[in-house]
Design a protein around this motif. Structure first.
Motif, short mmCIF file in Angstrom:
data_model
loop_
_atom_site.label_atom_id
_atom_site.label_comp_id
_atom_site.label_asym_id
_atom_site.label_seq_id
_atom_site.Cartn_x
_atom_site.Cartn_y
_atom_site.Cartn_z
N LYS A 2 0.80 -1.23 0.00
CA LYS A 2 0.00 0.00 0.00
C LYS A 2 0.83 1.28 0.00
O LYS A 2 0.45 2.26 -0.65
CB LYS A 2 -0.96 -0.02 1.20
CG LYS A 2 -2.12 -0.99 1.04
CD LYS A 2 -2.97 -1.06 2.30
CE LYS A 2 -4.11 -2.07 2.11
NZ LYS A 2 -4.88 -2.26 3.37
N LEU B 15 -4.04 4.32 5.90
CA LEU B 15 -2.81 3.59 5.61
C LEU B 15 -2.28 2.91 6.86
O LEU B 15 -1.92 1.72 6.83
CB LEU B 15 -1.76 4.54 5.04
CG LEU B 15 -0.37 3.95 4.74
CD1 LEU B 15 -0.47 2.72 3.85
CD2 LEU B 15 0.54 5.00 4.11
N ALA C 220 -7.80 2.05 0.35
CA ALA C 220 -6.61 1.78 -0.46
C ALA C 220 -6.97 1.51 -1.91
O ALA C 220 -6.28 1.97 -2.84
CB ALA C 220 -5.85 0.59 0.12
#
Length: 860
Positions: free
Chosen positions: A396, A447, A455
């Protein structure tokens, strides 16, 4: 005159002196022996001349290409990791590097007249032949060191024993004419076997005592000199096919020490001291493979073979100084082993891997490819650090970095609500790991909380193509087939190797510069010449410093992840800031933790080599993070504390990117809560700000996020499902985005009577805020109550209470000994929805009191 003579008997012959029989036999034997010797010499000369036709040239003995082991060391050159070799491990050294102890011990036991003969000790040979004939045995112990050199270095393939012996004699004589005694001794000590695959005194010294030959003591040298006569039998480990023969080895070692004293190489006192040493205790414990950091050694070997070919890599006598940090490697191996032992059984995993680099130059500091290199059951020789595995959410940060490049910020809010994403193949509806929705949430929290839905939205906003371009710049080589990847890429749908993954994170640590990973500092040839040497690479800028700083700022914010992982999680270090991210794949096949300081980046993978599922709950924060944290604590213990550079202030003032919810100002009747109209008394009208609930696509153009809002947001293919998901969640949860309640949909249709004065107000206490008939939503708490008194010092205390329609008083605040105006108290929690009288009462010491009150409306 007649001559008279003595009369003799002519019939009897005159007697001659007799020879004894034994003299005749001796004479005959000597003649025969001389003839045989001459004949043998003649025959030997002819035979020697004949066999000399195809003998190797002894002149090339010292210049021939002798296979030597390639040695791989750690970065300091003090820890030998492994010797790459063919059939023999050998390191050539010069006579000057050989101590007198080993030269003297070898000569004493093998050839005490080495410096006297010319290659063959004839006297000893003849004596041995005579004794052999008498005893009907083959002569033994007649070979000189020169002959042994010929046997071990030149005549390795000669099968015929008689012919081999003749050639041995010839070559020994020739070698003695071509080389000095020291040259012969040097070649001999570099050639002879010392057990197993160990050849030469340097390899023997390193293998058995882990020291260079030049440091050998008398007792150690005598032990090594005892081995070559029968390397299998005289094993220092006593584990050969003859069983434990160490008693015999020590007996021979002490015999050699006695010979050294007898031949005046050492004194009797030195001999006694050497024999008193328990030399076997000094022998290095036997390592089955003799390999340290095995996965890293395999990695180095593959690099050498790729560049120099197999033969030169394994038998070229190279000295390879690697980038490996020995202390960090041992820490990594220990923590990986502990992690598997502590949690493997309960979470059903059998393997883990760790890779650690210096991001400032790309050097590999530690590499553990599997928990147990020698485990056949778990394919231990597989080096997971260079094998592709799905990274889960640990990918991510790569996606969000591209989002930051596009203009989004850590405070930008995305809606974490279950959303259907339109794709060319089929709709995609990701879920969070805990199956919960959290509504509007900042990118920072999304996050750090490893939330999947925000995401996937960020991947769409950033652009899959741009993310793959960035990944390629970061050094990933496993994502080239772009047709394989869709919106699931951000959740780890593509495979990456831990080595490339940690190198990519390293670019965040260096504020945007990626350095190629390296494993070798220097390579020297056997003669000491430098073949290649590492130089600090230029590095490639793959992102602006501001982008890397934003990523590091988010990943090092433990407070932002605390709402999911708790404040005391394994993604922190006790003495320094660190940026970290976990990852877990679907069905718990892989668990990751990747993190870094400015000078060290480390990735940990946990799972099963056969890709079997782990138990549910085996996510990266549970099984990988403890290994990562334990290693990083040890690896950074002595390093100076370094901090990440803070990011610059945001360059944009666009409210939605700054995380400010868009406000809509509406005139409202403060008593009814409806939209003000022409019939609303002016004194009841107040302008209120209401927050809008819209997907981010309502405010930003995917192609130009920092530009003006899209004219027609509906034209974005994702807008419809994103917006519907937001409105559905708002409706389901009754969520309100304004402290004043929901945006009013109705307007006043009838005039509203003006409110009466405050229901209770003494001349001594006055409530300033809230105003009478004020609306407060439950979400708006805490709220402040401001008031003033004519003389607040006369009160021992003041109390604030809510009094409901039922008459029940709910005490919500106490102020002891109020001192000066204006006075204020904070109410942390509101009562259930309804209309309440808010009372402020001041109590004096004599029991008298003053009070004031207003009405407030509490809404959802």
């Amino acid at each position: 005159m007649p001559i008279f003579r003595r009369k003799t008997d002519s019939s009897k012959p005159q007697a001659k002196p007799k020879k004894s029989a034994w003299k005749s036999i001796v004479q005959a034997f000597l003649v025969l022996a001389m003839s045989l010797v001459i004949l043998c010499i003649f025959a030997f000369s002819i035979l020697a001349a004949w066999v000399s036709r195809d003998l190797p040239d002894p002149n090339t003995l010292s210049t021939r290409d002798v296979p030597q082991s390639t040695k791989i060391y750690d970065r300091t050159g003090t820890h030998l990791l492994y010797e790459l070799h063919g059939d023999a491990r050998r390191t050539l050294i010069k006579i000057e590097e050989m101590p007198d102890t080993i030269k003297q011990a070898t000569i004493a036991v093998e050839d005490k007249r080495f410096y006297e003969h010319h290659g063959i000790y004839w006297k000893g040979l003849i004596r041995a032949v005579i004794v052999g004939v008498i005893n009907r045995q083959t002569p033994k112990g007649t070979s000189t060191l020169t002959q042994q050199l010929v046997k071990n270095a030149i005549l390795l393939k000669e099968k015929s024993r008689p012919m081999r012996k003749v050639k041995e004699f010839v070559l020994a004589l020739q070698i003695e004419r071509q080389y000095t005694k020291d040259q012969i001794l040097q070649m001999y000590l570099n050639e002879i076997p010392y057990g197993s695959t160990i050849y030469g005194i340097e390899s023997a010294s390193q293998s058995y005592f882990r020291k260079p030959a030049k440091e050998l003591t008398i007792d150690e040298a005598a032990l090594l000199a005892a081995i070559p006569q029968s390397p299998d039998y005289y094993s220092p480990y006593g584990t050969g096919r003859y069983g434990d023969t160490r008693v015999s080895l020590i007996r021979r070692q002490q015999y050699i020490i006695d010979l050294m004293a007898e031949q005046k190489y050492i004194t009797q006192d030195q001999a006694r001291e050497a024999k008193a040493v328990d030399v076997l205790k000094k022998v290095r414990p036997k390592v089955v493979t003799g390999i340290e950091a095995p996965h890293f050694v395999d990695y180095i070997q593959s690099l050498l073979i790729e560049k120099y070919g197999s033969k030169r890599a394994k038998q070229g006598g190279l000295r390879v100084f690697s980038t490996l940090d020995w202390d960090k490697q041992k820490a990594a191996e220990e923590e990986v082993s502990k992690g598997v032992d502590l949690r493997g059984k309960s979470y059903k995993f059998s393997n883990a891997a760790l890779i650690s680099i210096d991001p400032r130059n790309g050097q590999i500091l530690a590499m553990v490819g599997s928990r147990d290199y020698f485990s056949k059951e778990n394919d231990g020789q597989v080096n997971v650090t260079v094998r592709p595995r799905q990274p889960g959410s640990s990918f991510k940060p790569i996606v969000y970095a591209v989002g930051f490049m596009r203009g989004y910020l850590p405070e930008t809010q995305l809606w974490d609500v279950e959303t259907t994403f339109k794709t060319d193949l089929q709709n995609y509806a990701p879920k969070n790991y805990d199956l919960k929705e959290r509504g509007p949430i900042s990118i920072r929290q999304a996050l750090q909380g490893s939330l999947n839905i925000p995401a996937v939205k960020m991947l769409y906003l950033a652009g899959i193509g741009r993310v793959l371009d960035f990944a390629e710049n970061l050094g990933y080589t496993t994502l080239k087939d772009r047709s394989r990847f869709g919106l699931a890429l951000v959740l780890g749908g593509g495979e990456v190797t831990p080595l490339e993954h940690v190198a990519a994170y390293g670019a965040f640590a260096t504020e945007g510069i990626r350095y190629p990973t390296s494993a070798i500092l220097k390579i020297e040839e056997s003669g000491g010449q430098t073949l290649e040497e590492w130089q600090q690479p230029q590095g490639k800028r793959v992102m602006e410093p501001q982008i890397a700083r934003l990523v590091s700022n988010v990943l090092s914010d433990n407070g932002a992840r605390a709402y999911v992982f708790g404040a005391n999680n394994a993604l922190t270090l006790p003495d320094r800031p660190v940026a970290a991210k976990t990852g877990t794949t679907n069905n718990y096949h892989d668990a990751w933790t990747v993190g870094y300081t400015p000078s060290m980046a480390t990735a940990v993978w946990v799972g099963n080599n056969n890709n079997a599922e782990m138990r549910r709950g085996a996510d990266g924060s549970v099984v990988a993070a403890p290994i990562w944290q334990a290693y990083m604590k040890r690896a950074t213990k002595l390093a100076p504390v370094e901090k990440f550079s803070p990011p610059d202030p945001p360059p944009t003032n666009k409210p939605v990117l700054r995380g400010k919810v868009v406000e809509q100002k509406i005139p409202v009747n403060r008593l009814t809560g409806k939209r003000a109209s022409d019939v609303t008394p002016p004194q009841l009208i107040e302008e209120r700000s209401f927050y809008e609930a819209h997907t981010i696509l309502y405010y930003v153009d995917q192609d130009d996020p920092t530009g003006p809002p899209p004219v027609n947001p509906v034209s974005d293919p994702q807008f419809g499902t994103w917006e519907a998901a937001v409105q559905s969640w708002v409706e389901r949860t009754g969520w309100h985005v304004s402290e004043r309640g929901p945006i009013p949909t109705e307007s006043d249709t009838e005039p509203t009577p003006l409110p009466l004065p405050s229901p209770s107000s003494s001349s001594n206490i006055v409530i300033d805020t809230p105003l009478n008939e004020t609306f407060w939503s439950k979400r708006s708490f805490p709220q402040n109550v401001s008031y003033h008194a004519v003389d607040p010092t006369t009160y021992q205390r003041t109390e604030i209470s809510f009094v409901g329609p039922d008459g029940i008083r709910r005490l919500v605040g106490i102020e002891n000994l109020p001192q000066a105006n204006p006075l204020q108290m904070s109410i942390s929690l509101g009562p259930p929805p309804g209309r309440y009288r808010l009372e402020v009462i001041g109590y004096r010491a004599d029991g008298s009191q003053d009070q004031a009150s207003v009405f407030v409306h509490i809404t959802e």
